[in-house]
Design a protein around this motif. Sequence first.
Motif, PDB file in Angstrom:
ATOM      1  N   MET A   1      46.227  34.815  37.480  1.00 11.00           N
ATOM      2  CA  MET A   1      45.386  35.752  37.698  1.00 11.00           C
ATOM      3  C   MET A   1      45.414  36.557  38.941  1.00 11.00           C
ATOM      4  N   LEU A   2      45.609  37.963  37.840  1.00  6.71           N
ATOM      5  CA  LEU A   2      46.208  38.640  39.072  1.00  6.71           C
ATOM      6  C   LEU A   2      44.421  39.069  39.733  1.00  6.71           C
ATOM      7  N   LEU A   3      44.221  39.878  41.143  1.00  7.83           N
ATOM      8  CA  LEU A   3      43.794  40.130  41.765  1.00  7.83           C
ATOM      9  C   LEU A   3      42.536  40.696  41.363  1.00  7.83           C
ATOM     10  N   LYS A   4      42.523  41.989  40.608  1.00  8.70           N
ATOM     11  CA  LYS A   4      41.647  42.301  39.714  1.00  8.70           C
ATOM     12  C   LYS A   4      40.707  41.700  39.016  1.00  8.70           C
ATOM     13  N   ASP A   5      41.547  40.479  38.776  1.00 10.67           N
ATOM     14  CA  ASP A   5      40.195  39.050  37.528  1.00 10.67           C
ATOM     15  C   ASP A   5      39.446  38.312  38.874  1.00 10.67           C
ATOM     16  N   GLU A   6      40.456  37.847  39.077  1.00 12.22           N
ATOM     17  CA  GLU A   6      39.551  37.417  40.584  1.00 12.22           C
ATOM     18  C   GLU A   6      38.403  38.262  41.058  1.00 12.22           C
ATOM     19  N   VAL A   7      38.312  39.736  41.427  1.00  9.78           N
ATOM     20  CA  VAL A   7      37.240  40.375  41.740  1.00  9.78           C
ATOM     21  C   VAL A   7      36.390  40.583  40.518  1.00  9.78           C
ATOM     22  N   GLU A   8      36.709  40.334  39.354  1.00 12.48           N
ATOM     23  CA  GLU A   8      35.925  40.567  38.125  1.00 12.48           C
ATOM     24  C   GLU A   8      34.365  39.331  38.227  1.00 12.48           C
ATOM     25  N   MET A   9      35.419  37.641  39.031  1.00  9.93           N
ATOM     26  CA  MET A   9      34.360  37.378  38.107  1.00  9.93           C
ATOM     27  C   MET A   9      34.083  36.815  39.333  1.00  9.93           C
ATOM     28  N   LEU A  10      34.203  37.307  40.968  1.00 14.30           N
ATOM     29  CA  LEU A  10      33.270  37.563  42.089  1.00 14.30           C
ATOM     30  C   LEU A  10      32.006  38.088  41.862  1.00 14.30           C
ATOM     31  N   LYS A  11      32.180  39.255  41.224  1.00 12.41           N
ATOM     32  CA  LYS A  11      31.202  40.565  41.188  1.00 12.41           C
ATOM     33  C   LYS A  11      29.775  38.798  40.495  1.00 12.41           C
ATOM     34  N   ARG A  12      30.230  38.051  39.213  1.00 12.00           N
ATOM     35  CA  ARG A  12      29.813  36.944  38.465  1.00 12.00           C
ATOM     36  C   ARG A  12      29.510  36.227  39.665  1.00 12.00           C
ATOM     37  N   VAL A  13      29.484  36.225  40.441  1.00 15.57           N
ATOM     38  CA  VAL A  13      28.639  34.703  41.610  1.00 15.57           C
ATOM     39  C   VAL A  13      28.032  35.865  41.603  1.00 15.57           C
ATOM     40  N   PRO A  14      25.858  35.661  42.056  1.00 15.78           N
ATOM     41  CA  PRO A  14      25.062  36.192  41.999  1.00 15.78           C
ATOM     42  C   PRO A  14      24.896  36.472  43.807  1.00 15.78           C
ATOM     43  N   ILE A  15      25.698  35.409  44.175  1.00 15.72           N
ATOM     44  CA  ILE A  15      25.416  36.224  45.912  1.00 15.72           C
ATOM     45  C   ILE A  15      26.488  37.448  46.566  1.00 15.72           C
ATOM     46  N   PHE A  16      27.615  36.923  45.374  1.00 14.11           N
ATOM     47  CA  PHE A  16      28.256  38.324  45.693  1.00 14.11           C
ATOM     48  C   PHE A  16      27.938  39.665  45.029  1.00 14.11           C
ATOM     49  N   SER A  17      27.278  39.464  43.801  1.00 13.26           N
ATOM     50  CA  SER A  17      27.423  40.838  42.499  1.00 13.26           C
ATOM     51  C   SER A  17      26.638  41.838  43.709  1.00 13.26           C
ATOM     52  N   ARG A  18      26.233  42.177  44.604  1.00 13.28           N
ATOM     53  CA  ARG A  18      26.240  42.919  45.253  1.00 13.28           C
ATOM     54  C   ARG A  18      27.087  43.950  46.226  1.00 13.28           C
ATOM     55  N   ILE A  19      28.394  43.134  46.304  1.00 11.97           N
ATOM     56  CA  ILE A  19      29.328  43.315  47.033  1.00 11.97           C
ATOM     57  C   ILE A  19      29.877  44.439  46.585  1.00 11.97           C
ATOM     58  N   ALA A  20      30.278  45.276  47.055  1.00 14.46           N
ATOM     59  CA  ALA A  20      31.715  46.232  47.072  1.00 14.46           C
ATOM     60  C   ALA A  20      33.173  45.911  46.194  1.00 14.46           C
ATOM     61  N   PRO A  21      33.162  46.266  45.037  1.00 10.93           N
ATOM     62  CA  PRO A  21      34.304  46.040  45.243  1.00 10.93           C
ATOM     63  C   PRO A  21      35.374  46.360  45.483  1.00 10.93           C
ATOM     64  N   ALA A  22      35.909  47.072  46.226  1.00  8.89           N
ATOM     65  CA  ALA A  22      36.672  46.445  47.955  1.00  8.89           C
ATOM     66  C   ALA A  22      36.775  45.986  48.148  1.00  8.89           C
ATOM     67  N   LYS A  23      35.344  45.236  48.858  1.00  8.51           N
ATOM     68  CA  LYS A  23      35.443  43.949  49.442  1.00  8.51           C
ATOM     69  C   LYS A  23      35.214  42.900  49.029  1.00  8.51           C
ATOM     70  N   LEU A  24      34.738  43.228  47.869  1.00  9.01           N
ATOM     71  CA  LEU A  24      35.631  41.866  46.649  1.00  9.01           C
ATOM     72  C   LEU A  24      37.135  41.648  46.785  1.00  9.01           C
ATOM     73  N   LYS A  25      37.465  42.771  46.537  1.00 13.74           N
ATOM     74  CA  LYS A  25      39.185  42.595  46.545  1.00 13.74           C
ATOM     75  C   LYS A  25      39.867  42.256  48.300  1.00 13.74           C
ATOM     76  N   LEU A  26      39.690  42.712  48.768  1.00 11.22           N
ATOM     77  CA  LEU A  26      39.939  42.064  50.358  1.00 11.22           C
ATOM     78  C   LEU A  26      39.548  40.714  50.079  1.00 11.22           C
ATOM     79  N   LEU A  27      38.388  40.152  49.644  1.00 10.18           N
ATOM     80  CA  LEU A  27      37.609  38.401  49.550  1.00 10.18           C
ATOM     81  C   LEU A  27      38.767  37.628  48.988  1.00 10.18           C
ATOM     82  N   ALA A  28      38.987  38.079  47.866  1.00  8.88           N
ATOM     83  CA  ALA A  28      39.844  37.834  46.432  1.00  8.88           C
ATOM     84  C   ALA A  28      41.279  37.587  47.456  1.00  8.88           C
ATOM     85  N   PHE A  29      41.718  38.377  47.968  1.00 11.18           N
ATOM     86  CA  PHE A  29      43.034  38.226  48.274  1.00 11.18           C
ATOM     87  C   PHE A  29      43.532  37.436  49.898  1.00 11.18           C
TER      88      PHE A  29
END
Length: 158
Positions: A1-29
């Motif tokens: 799975m690519l990093l962008k796919d992981e970011v998309e999946m994290l966005k679907r988790v309620p506790i991460f839904s309001r976090i900016a994509p750039a931060k989610l990318k860092l979290l996934a990385f």
Amino acid sequence: MLLKDEVEMLKRVPIFSRIAPAKLKLLAFTSDRVSYNAGQALFHQGDQGDAAYVVLSGTADILVDSPAGEIKVAEVDINSIVGEIAILCDVSRTATVKATSRLEALKISKEHFLKLLSDFPEMAVEIMRVLADRLNHTTSELTVARSRQSQPQPLSTH
């Protein structure tokens, strides 16, 4: 799975839904992608709480030890988070989480998880909601179980 796919999946988790994509990318990385086969434990009750896990695919059972053996108290599936209680309360694991199918998860270290909480207070509010829902569910189940115990038992007619 690519990093962008992981970011998309994290966005679907309620506790991460309001976090900016750039931060989610860092979290996934900075998180580890882990896989488990059915029957494998992500962690065991009593283990040190060193990470939280976001389920990307698959299912798992949450099990607690009792005098009668392990008891299944809940199930988790995609977009669920487990293991956060041990991090938040700084205690050992309160349950065992065992995969019931092939499971892939993002393992978020305690350090990164706590940093996210300090950077995003709204995430803490969302976690409180998740934990309050779990507590409400557990309280309801406990009430039902206790009411069954207090019911008069039929007498045997042997």
